[in-house]
Motif scaffolding. Structure first.
Motif, PDB file in Angstrom:
ATOM      1  N   GLN A   1     -43.985 -11.148 -88.535  1.00 15.48           N
ATOM      2  CA  GLN A   1     -44.734 -12.026 -87.638  1.00 15.48           C
ATOM      3  C   GLN A   1     -44.286 -11.792 -86.204  1.00 15.48           C
ATOM      4  O   GLN A   1     -43.105 -11.591 -85.932  1.00 15.48           O
ATOM      5  N   LEU A   2     -45.258 -11.868 -85.301  1.00 14.21           N
ATOM      6  CA  LEU A   2     -44.947 -11.860 -83.879  1.00 14.21           C
ATOM      7  C   LEU A   2     -44.597 -13.290 -83.484  1.00 14.21           C
ATOM      8  O   LEU A   2     -45.307 -14.236 -83.846  1.00 14.21           O
ATOM      9  N   LYS A   3     -43.501 -13.443 -82.750  1.00 15.39           N
ATOM     10  CA  LYS A   3     -43.059 -14.779 -82.372  1.00 15.39           C
ATOM     11  C   LYS A   3     -42.835 -14.854 -80.864  1.00 15.39           C
ATOM     12  O   LYS A   3     -42.528 -13.858 -80.225  1.00 15.39           O
ATOM     13  N   VAL A   4     -42.997 -16.044 -80.347  1.00 12.92           N
ATOM     14  CA  VAL A   4     -42.802 -16.239 -78.910  1.00 12.92           C
ATOM     15  C   VAL A   4     -41.722 -17.287 -78.702  1.00 12.92           C
ATOM     16  O   VAL A   4     -41.618 -18.254 -79.465  1.00 12.92           O
ATOM     17  N   LEU A   5     -40.914 -17.080 -77.694  1.00 16.83           N
ATOM     18  CA  LEU A   5     -39.805 -17.984 -77.402  1.00 16.83           C
ATOM     19  C   LEU A   5     -40.327 -19.157 -76.577  1.00 16.83           C
ATOM     20  O   LEU A   5     -40.865 -18.976 -75.489  1.00 16.83           O
ATOM     21  N   LEU A   6     -40.174 -20.362 -77.124  1.00 16.02           N
ATOM     22  CA  LEU A   6     -40.668 -21.566 -76.463  1.00 16.02           C
ATOM     23  C   LEU A   6     -39.531 -22.570 -76.285  1.00 16.02           C
ATOM     24  O   LEU A   6     -38.490 -22.472 -76.939  1.00 16.02           O
ATOM     25  N   ILE A   7     -39.773 -23.522 -75.414  1.00 17.87           N
ATOM     26  CA  ILE A   7     -38.803 -24.597 -75.203  1.00 17.87           C
ATOM     27  C   ILE A   7     -39.564 -25.912 -75.169  1.00 17.87           C
ATOM     28  O   ILE A   7     -40.712 -25.956 -74.728  1.00 17.87           O
ATOM     29  N   LYS A   8     -38.899 -26.952 -75.669  1.00 19.30           N
ATOM     30  CA  LYS A   8     -39.540 -28.260 -75.671  1.00 19.30           C
ATOM     31  C   LYS A   8     -39.704 -28.723 -74.228  1.00 19.30           C
ATOM     32  O   LYS A   8     -38.749 -28.682 -73.447  1.00 19.30           O
ATOM     33  N   SER A   9     -40.884 -29.159 -73.878  1.00 24.25           N
ATOM     34  CA  SER A   9     -41.112 -29.613 -72.503  1.00 24.25           C
ATOM     35  C   SER A   9     -40.363 -30.909 -72.256  1.00 24.25           C
ATOM     36  O   SER A   9     -40.362 -31.818 -73.085  1.00 24.25           O
ATOM     37  N   ASP A  10     -39.713 -30.982 -71.086  1.00 26.51           N
ATOM     38  CA  ASP A  10     -39.010 -32.223 -70.768  1.00 26.51           C
ATOM     39  C   ASP A  10     -39.788 -33.078 -69.766  1.00 26.51           C
ATOM     40  O   ASP A  10     -39.257 -33.986 -69.164  1.00 26.51           O
ATOM     41  N   LEU A  11     -41.067 -32.757 -69.602  1.00 25.68           N
ATOM     42  CA  LEU A  11     -41.919 -33.591 -68.752  1.00 25.68           C
ATOM     43  C   LEU A  11     -42.575 -34.669 -69.612  1.00 25.68           C
ATOM     44  O   LEU A  11     -43.088 -34.380 -70.689  1.00 25.68           O
ATOM     45  N   SER A  15     -49.108 -17.022 -84.574  1.00 24.81           N
ATOM     46  CA  SER A  15     -50.273 -17.402 -85.377  1.00 24.81           C
ATOM     47  C   SER A  15     -50.339 -18.909 -85.582  1.00 24.81           C
ATOM     48  O   SER A  15     -51.355 -19.424 -86.035  1.00 24.81           O
ATOM     49  N   LYS A  16     -49.253 -19.617 -85.245  1.00 25.23           N
ATOM     50  CA  LYS A  16     -49.229 -21.067 -85.484  1.00 25.23           C
ATOM     51  C   LYS A  16     -49.035 -21.858 -84.203  1.00 25.23           C
ATOM     52  O   LYS A  16     -48.488 -22.963 -84.231  1.00 25.23           O
ATOM     53  N   LEU A  39     -50.276 -17.628 -72.352  1.00 22.81           N
ATOM     54  CA  LEU A  39     -49.907 -16.886 -73.558  1.00 22.81           C
ATOM     55  C   LEU A  39     -51.047 -15.978 -73.999  1.00 22.81           C
ATOM     56  O   LEU A  39     -50.835 -14.792 -74.296  1.00 22.81           O
ATOM     57  N   ASP A  40     -52.248 -16.522 -74.033  1.00 26.62           N
ATOM     58  CA  ASP A  40     -53.393 -15.727 -74.489  1.00 26.62           C
ATOM     59  C   ASP A  40     -53.638 -14.523 -73.596  1.00 26.62           C
ATOM     60  O   ASP A  40     -53.954 -13.436 -74.073  1.00 26.62           O
ATOM     61  N   SER A  41     -53.506 -14.719 -72.292  1.00 26.22           N
ATOM     62  CA  SER A  41     -53.754 -13.586 -71.399  1.00 26.22           C
ATOM     63  C   SER A  41     -52.703 -12.499 -71.599  1.00 26.22           C
ATOM     64  O   SER A  41     -53.012 -11.308 -71.534  1.00 26.22           O
ATOM     65  N   CYS A  42     -51.480 -12.918 -71.876  1.00 23.85           N
ATOM     66  CA  CYS A  42     -50.430 -11.916 -72.104  1.00 23.85           C
ATOM     67  C   CYS A  42     -50.642 -11.199 -73.434  1.00 23.85           C
ATOM     68  O   CYS A  42     -50.421  -9.982 -73.529  1.00 23.85           O
TER      69      CYS A  42
END
Lengths: 240, 240
Positions: A40-50, A135-136, A148-151
């Motif tokens: 699977q392709l995965k992307v590094l995310l962080i929980k938003s603190d806003l 994918s999720k 993300l989609d544009s990248c």
DNA sequence: TACAAATATGTACTAAAAACACATTAAACC
DNA sequence: GGTTTAATGTGTTTTTAGTACATATTTGTA
């Protein structure tokens, strides 16, 4: 200095507006950091603190510093978040809708990067950082889903033409592993024989004369990226 | 508000730095506006009015206004400078070197546009505006030569895949005219028979059943762009 | 009316892409 | 240790796209 600036941008419309109306935008960089694991392709995310985006994830980004080149900011973010210095980053697109950031006018430039999720130097510096299968992906904070989609679109367009993909893999890999990465990125199945022929016609790979081990079937040959191409994938930042 | 903003961008490094250090960048848009005349690709330039660049030309640009989307700024500049509303603009790349603007920190996003240099609505709004053959471009102000080159590269990469080129030509055109535009952009000669075959395999053209006139040789058929594709080339700006 | 300079329309050849088949190897199992 | 299983490794054929190249036709002009 205001006069000087206005002179540089003099048009019928801007002449009457003061310098303070313009030099009050923040520029940020958002990095789409991609890795590969379990087919699977995965992307590094962080929980938003806003508050506005509570419960949502966001891409890894930060404001560009006053004394920092735009490109350099992207390398800094990658380094701060992952500990990796030596990784290829590519600018993709800039997003500048008025209301895109709830706290003020922030124009952001998107970069993408591919890295080996099991790289020995990789040190995620924050508990809320996590790899998320693309994918999720559901809603993201800000306009980060668009980013993300544009990248991803750019990646899919270029991945067959340029040797981008190899930083997703460990140093040594088999052709099957390589094909699986392509399939994960492109979302299609590829014919093994045609794939191997296509790859072998490029000068991307070097045969290591080693074999896979610990696979529950006939082991395949191991390859590495042609070192001549490796430079092009390296980060361009002067390491501090 | 500073607190809120800092929260949104909290990293180890930024926490201690105040909001004023960040919201003080100006964002500009620079447009590479291309036209075609006398078998040459030309770019619309203006004489720089900055002392630092006296005698040099620059691209058409302006600062993005506080209440203006980035994309909208590009359409505004095109409209202000040319009188044209209905033209395709495409974002290419963002340039953010620290020292790129002598008067302060200005990050600029480059757009390119193609238009018919003899369009009846075209009204250049300034004496110092002029069309300059791209084959004879020397030094430009700021980093505008880099910006121009990046836009030309993008154009050359995409021009055969996408129907971008037609806004360079009048409504009705012959296949010879079309081929000459491609040759001017790509800088190569194309085989007339293969070119026609290639074009006819796409769904880009509609045969008008009209002939050229006033040519000193056998007149060719006239074509226009397939109207179904025209929408995609139109500007996306809500006309004010 | 012959000539010059384009248009218009192929065809043959070549390279790249897609579809498809079979022998080989090593681990796992009985 | 022989058989099965699940991969690897190496083709061939067919189709499609791309390149090179030739001839007849139409119009304006001398």
């Amino acid at each position: 200095m205001p006069d000087k600036i206005l002179k540089a941008f003099k048009t019928a419309e801007t002449e009457k507006i003061s310098h303070l109306d313009y030099f009050n935008i923040a520029v940020s960089v958002d990095c789409v950091i991609l890795g590969y694991e379990n087919k699977q392709l995965k992307v590094l995310l962080i929980k938003s603190d806003l508050e506005e985006f509570s419960g949502l994830n966001s891409l890894l980004g930060d404001l560009v510093r006053p004394d920092e080149d735009l490109d350099e900011a992207s390398y800094r973010i990658l380094r701060e978040r992952t500990g990796l210095n030596d990784v290829y980053l590519e600018q993709v697109q800039t997003f500048g809708r008025i209301g895109r950031h709830p706290s003020g006018r922030v124009v952001t430039t998107a970069y993408f990067s591919l890295l080996d999720l099991h790289h020995h130097q990789l040190r995620l510096n924050h508990n809320d950082l996590h790899w998320h299968p693309i994918s999720k992906i559901g809603k993201l904070a800000f306009d980060h889903k668009d980013i993300l989609d544009s990248c991803l679109l750019r990646l899919r367009q270029q991945v067959l033409e340029r040797p981008l993909i190899f930083s997703l893999l460990p140093e040594k890999f088999s052709l099957r592993q390589l094909q699986e990465v392509y399939e994960a990125i492109l979302g299609t199945d590829l014919d093994r024989r045609n794939f191997r022929k296509k790859v072998s016609l490029k000068d991307w790979l070097v045969d290591l004369n080693e074999m896979e081990s610990d696979v529950p079937h006939r082991p395949g040959k191991l390859y590495k990226l042609n070192p001549a191409l490796k430079k092009r994938l390296r980060g361009r930042l002067k390491v501090i």
